[in-house]
Design an enzyme around this catalytic site. Structure first.
Site, short mmCIF file in Angstrom:
data_model
loop_
_atom_site.label_atom_id
_atom_site.label_comp_id
_atom_site.label_asym_id
_atom_site.label_seq_id
_atom_site.Cartn_x
_atom_site.Cartn_y
_atom_site.Cartn_z
N GLU A 1 23.28 -55.50 -1.74
CA GLU A 1 24.54 -54.88 -2.14
C GLU A 1 25.73 -55.74 -1.75
O GLU A 1 26.71 -55.83 -2.49
CB GLU A 1 24.67 -53.48 -1.52
N HIS B 1 26.26 -58.28 -4.46
CA HIS B 1 27.04 -57.76 -5.59
C HIS B 1 28.54 -57.75 -5.25
O HIS B 1 29.37 -58.20 -6.03
CB HIS B 1 26.65 -56.30 -5.88
ZN ZN Z 1 21.64 -54.36 -7.47
#
Ligand code: ZN
Ligand code: ADP
Ligand code: MG
Length: 622
Positions: free
Chosen positions: A439, A442
């Site tokens: 995460e 991202h």
């Molecule tokens: Zn992802």
């Protein structure tokens, strides 16, 4: 009643058995069975008389000469004695009839008297269909009673459905009983204000939402929250549960809904709450068994009631679901459940607050550290935490303690965790670490590219069925057009998660599947629909169209381009993805240090707000 029915069935069977045995005994011993060849010779020897010929047997009496002949024929001298003992000089006999054209001739020659018998008297024919029917009716009544006794209320209570409208004058639940879902509470405050004083809103002409849909995983407190809204506003709470409608008789569901809305009109201001809306509001035509007529009728009734409803009277329709994706699109259209409130899994802080709520009424030693308990229960929802407190209280009571101690809580957590692990809802520490880096990947890529939406929040609290964590980006303005570079940036963000995994762990996990799917989808659209490939030029290549909401399998549209072009398309698509991967990698490699730092913080805090993330990034830059 069941007991009696069972008794009579056994009674019946026993009688039948006794009857059959008796008949066999009585008749079997008195009637001599003879073979057909014996019978023919008996005729010739004048050994039989008074014959009765039926379609498949010949019955009659044996004369003394016949008995003697039979005894001789069978080499059984005692036969004569035995027959005598039965007290019959002319015992009955029976033989199976065979096809024999000369029989009548022979009988006439020997002067034996004979008669024929009509098989079917009215009595036998009546019995032949009456008996099986009676038996069937008996069995049917027996099972009917059994089912009737078992099911709640019984089959006989058609119309008295389970789906009851529960009316609570005052729920006595307030926001004090709910914790860890502050955002949802915030969104619901407006509704409470309105319910407290609908007249005020009317004067101003403000528009109040008709339907509020609470969306979130099971056990996060959706039902609780709905009741709290009623409690806060001090208005009546009328509730129904969607799943009660599923097994119902025709017309009852629709009638209940009508009844519910009629009651609400009288009691306004009030709240109508439909729990588990998905059971009732599944998209029409989605059932595998063809339509579920009754459910659809109920749903249609609900839709039309909602349309014909005037919010100004002060009635708010609330509803809860943990599967918003299967809801009928008609339900979430404007004017119906158009306000969606997310009730998410609680964060670390939220869990601590929920523990506080649930330990209000229990005795604990002062050493109990609720924060520590919250830290030990990542991914758990309010219902799990309430369960833990309850379990701990029981454990302490069993150990005759005056107050709950930390060890009781620890053990209670272990128990609940074991139960949840069975249901696959918990992540192990290693998985959590991977998700944290994923995460963060991202988020960092999103923050580094110029055209992408700002990161709103990063979380590693599992959410929904598939997603283990999420990075939420909020658009800063409404978008209708997207440029090529924006799409490319978006793909880079999608691949950021996987790239982070590659960099840190030197291998990839299955967690990126959805990201890859979406990135590939963008790349394909760019090449085939938007004409954004330089090699192929500004041309579109028709792709198969899927209906928007239904997962029906459609045959792929026939291609209107050559095999060579198809290969070219594939090559262009993978080049786009390759490029996005490359960009994400370059970004994360240059920010390796901050990636580690943010991931560690995320691992600890579970949730990171966008502003905090940017603060971290900026502090690094300075
Ligand atoms: Zn992802
Ligand atoms: P849902 O309807 O979302 O499945 P419920 O509202 O039925 O969840 O929650 C079940 C129980 O779990 C509640 O009665 C309450 O005791 C506890 N609970 C769940 N969420 C919370 C929360 N956010 N705060 C306090 N208690 C909660
Ligand atoms: Mg519920």
């Amino acid at each position: 009643m069941t007991k009696l029915a069972r008794f009579s069935i056994w009674y019946f069977l026993a009688t039948l058995l006794v009857f059959v045995i008796l008949q066999n005994y009585l008749i079997g011993h008195r009637v001599q069975t003879v073979s057909y060849s014996e019978f023919r010779e008996l005729v010739d020897k004048q050994g039989v008389k008074d014959l009765v010929v039926s379609s498949d047997t010949i019955d009659g009496k044996l004369t003394p000469a016949g008995v003697e002949f039979l005894a001789k024929q069978r080499q059984d001298p005692e036969l004569v004695e035995r027959i005598k003992q039965l007290g019959e000089t002319e015992p009955a006999f029976s033989t199976v009839r065979m096809e024999d054209a000369t029989l009548l001739e022979r009988l006439d020659k020997q002067g034996v008297e004979y008669s024929a018998r009509l098989e079917k008297t009215w009595l036998t024919s009546l019995l032949s269909w009456l008996l099986p029917m009676l038996l069937l009716i008996g069995i049917w009544v027996y099972f009917f009673r059994k089912i009737g006794a078992g099911a709640a209320g019984g089959l006989m209570t058609v119309g008295k459905s389970k789906a009851k409208v529960y009316v609570e004058g005052e729920t006595k639940v307030t926001f004090k009983d709910v914790a860890g879902v502050e955002e949802a509470e915030e969104e619901l405050k407006e509704i409470i204000e309105f319910l407290k004083n609908p007249a005020k809103f009317q004067v101003l002409g403000g528009k109040i939402p008709k339907g509020v849909l609470l969306v979130g995983p099971p056990g996060t407190g959706k039902t609780l929250l709905a009741r709290a809204v009623a409690g806060e506003a001090k208005v009546p709470f009328l509730s129904l549960t969607g799943s009660d409608f599923v097994e119902m008789f025709v017309g009852v569901g629709a009638a209940r809904v009508r009844d519910l809305f009629a009651q609400a009109q009288e009691k306004a201001p009030c709240i109508i709450f439909i729990d588990e809306l998905d059971a009732l509001g599944k998209a029409r035509g989605l059932s595998p068994m063809g339509g579920h007529e009754e459910r659809e009728n109920t749903l249609n009734q609900l839709l039309s009631e909602m349309d014909g409803f005037d919010t100004r009277k002060g009635v708010i329709i609330m509803s809860a679901t943990n599967r918003p994706e299967i809801l009928d699109p008609a339900l979430i259209r404007p004017g119906r459940f158009d306000r969606h409130v997310l009730v998410d899994r609680p964060s670390l802080k939220g869990r601590e607050a929920i523990f506080k709520v649930h330990t209000r009424g229990v005795k604990m030693v002062p050493e109990v550290d609720l924060f520590k308990l919250a830290a030990r229960t990542p991914g758990m929802v309010g219902a799990d935490l309430a369960n833990i407190v309850n379990e701990a209280a029981l454990l302490a009571a069993r150990r005759n303690k005056a107050a709950i101690e930390m060890v009781d809580f620890e053990e209670a957590i272990d128990r609940v965790v074991a139960g949840l692990e069975k249901r696959n809802r918990m992540m192990n520490p290693r998985e959590k670490e991977i998700v944290a880096y994923h995460e963060t990947g991202h988020a960092l890529v999103a923050e580094s590219l110029p055209t992408t939406d700002r990161v709103h929040r990063v979380s590693i609290i599992p959410r929904g069925v598939g997603a283990l964590g999420y990075t939420m980006q909020l658009p800063t303005e409404d978008r209708y057009l997207m440029t090529k570079s924006e799409l490319e940036d978006r793909m880079a963000v999608l691949l950021g998660g996987r790239v982070a995994e590659e960099l840190v762990f030197d291998e990839v996990s299955t967690g990126a599947q959805n990201d890859l799917y979406r990135a590939t989808d963008i790349a394909r659209s760019m090449v085939r629909e938007y004409g954004m490939s330089e090699k192929l030029g500004p041309m579109t290549f028709e792709r198969e169209r899927r209906p928007l909401f239904l997962e029906t399998v459609m045959p792929p549209a026939s291609k209107d381009y050559s095999e060579g072009t198809a290969q070219e398309i594939d090559r262009e698509v993978s080049a786009l993805i390759e490029n996005a991967h490359h960009r994400a990698k370059a970004i994360l490699e240059s920010k390796r240090e901050i990636l580690e730092k943010v991931a560690k913080i995320l691992l600890e805090k579970e949730v990171l707000e966008g502003d905090d993330l940017r603060a971290l990034l900026n502090s690094k830059a300075e």
